[in-house]
Design an enzyme around this catalytic site. Sequence first.
Site, short mmCIF file in Angstrom:
data_model
loop_
_atom_site.label_atom_id
_atom_site.label_comp_id
_atom_site.label_asym_id
_atom_site.label_seq_id
_atom_site.Cartn_x
_atom_site.Cartn_y
_atom_site.Cartn_z
N ASP A 93 0.78 -1.23 0.00
CA ASP A 93 0.00 0.00 0.00
C ASP A 93 0.81 1.29 0.00
O ASP A 93 0.48 2.22 0.74
CB ASP A 93 -0.93 0.02 1.22
N CYS A 125 -4.56 -5.61 -3.35
CA CYS A 125 -3.52 -6.57 -3.03
C CYS A 125 -3.54 -7.87 -3.82
O CYS A 125 -2.62 -8.16 -4.58
CB CYS A 125 -3.61 -6.89 -1.53
N ASP A 182 2.91 -3.65 -3.61
CA ASP A 182 1.89 -4.34 -4.40
C ASP A 182 1.02 -3.37 -5.19
O ASP A 182 0.60 -3.66 -6.30
CB ASP A 182 1.04 -5.26 -3.52
N HIS A 183 0.74 -2.18 -4.64
CA HIS A 183 -0.11 -1.17 -5.31
C HIS A 183 -0.02 0.12 -4.52
O HIS A 183 0.87 0.25 -3.67
CB HIS A 183 -1.57 -1.65 -5.41
#
Length: 558
Positions: free
Chosen positions: A22, A65, A238-239
Amino acid sequence: MDRAVSNLPSKPPNIVWISTHDINPDLGCYQGVWPGAEYAVTPNLDRLAAEGARYDNAFASAPVCAPARSAIMTGCFPTAIGTMHMRTKAVPPPYIRLLPEYFRQAGYYCTNNWFTDFQVATPPTVFDECSSTAHWRNRPDRETPFFAAFHGMTTHESRIYHADDAFAEATRNVPPEARHHPDDAPLPPYYPDTPVFRRAWARYSDLITEMDHWVGGLLDQLEEDGLSESTMVVFWSDHGRGMPRAKRWPNEAGLREPLIVRWPGVIRPGTVRTELVHTMDLAPTMLTASGLPVPEHMHGNALFDGDGQFGEEPNRFVFAGRDRMDESEDTSRTVRDSRYRYIRHYHPDRSGMEHLRYTDPLPTWIEFRDLACREAGQLELGLEPDLLTDLQRSVVAARRPAEELYDVAADPHETVNLAGRPEHESDLQRLRLALRDWQEEYGDLGLQPEADLIEQWRPGGRGRLTEEPEVSLNAEGWLVARCTTDGASIGWTLDPPSSDVPRRSPLDEMTGAPENDGRRWNLYTGPFHAPEGTEVWVRAWRLGFEPSPEAGTIFTRP
């Protein structure tokens, strides 16, 4: 016990993956590249970037995720293999494998510490060890090359909103002089400038500094073990950040990632790469760099080879999608070139900030909804709403445009939607066509009703069973195993079954962690000798299927 001959090159690199949750490129080394990065205190990651390559335009394949991680671990677009919904237990095509299994097959010692969440139940054939203690230091032979993944939870969105005592404990390694002051928080213009958002941003940044401390510890361990020079280190998220209009949104802040690669003696220190990359490209890159073949089915492109030679333009475009987020039904697709981002919403009548049981209690979500509610109160009094800007109001609005187009080079926060403007019609058409061609080339299972997809995967609600392996001895006394289920991987162990198996936690069930049956499962890579009188248990796993029954037999050399 004899094992299959390794097919590794003479000096394959060790590989350490360090991932976090995140975050955007909110690291000091991205100052001047990503808005607000100068606020960050990240000495260890800054040093890692200085010693290797920093990628300035890396993007996730999904802004949440599990779908994003499935792309990284398979090298395939989630929409093409059915892993696009958050969360699911997909049944991907039979040729799909999780990346570490290729390394394990080649003779690497593969570990994962400890998070999985790859949208499938992870077979025990993938890792030699998957646990909170998994580490390259556990390998039985110091000369064995390793692939060791560490997935830290420190920066997960949930930590931003901890109670004060819990947050202090979660950031115990952040000294007072490294704390981020809310007054200095570089809030993007799509956030209301309120104490709630300033506090959240400062806490988000403190968590990044805590994570940076953890990264430094892992780098120190490599140095202590004399492995720094022979190990490729890859850092990624992940993002995007865990706040509204970032995580779960198919915008820049939902998809733009930090990506750093250090490979001493191969990648020149201080390298900066500006080409477009998917984090999905990591799978073929790791294989190529290690001298291993890249499966034809992988959609990603190798970013560099074993000599450190970079591909100049591995991707003309990068693609991503937003699909079901827990109970929130949605479908959006996006394509980005070197300048513009285009987003297509298939449900423009729905809010981008739909109600979610998980996120609704989070303070930043509450703040947005509270301000929107108070503006409704202003309307009731015949007043003009003035608590949110038009841009901020669009985040929580009940509807959104069917199409969005942003000049990210000139407008990094995506504040002005250019879709519909005549002077950008050619850009809109070009990216529409790129998105359509991508969907036609790879397929888009997210456009199917999920219920239909589940029925295809598990007819009548029943999962398909992997066939029991056929096990025999050949004329030379080698144990030979095969499974008739297409796409199955075979594992074997000398450890007998046990009735004392710990119950899996709900998190392990949800994220598809390997079953902890107390046994070490070896990946079957070819015929091998078993010691005389040894009982060998053999089992098979196919991603998305139920595992096979065990085949156990006492084998004696003829």
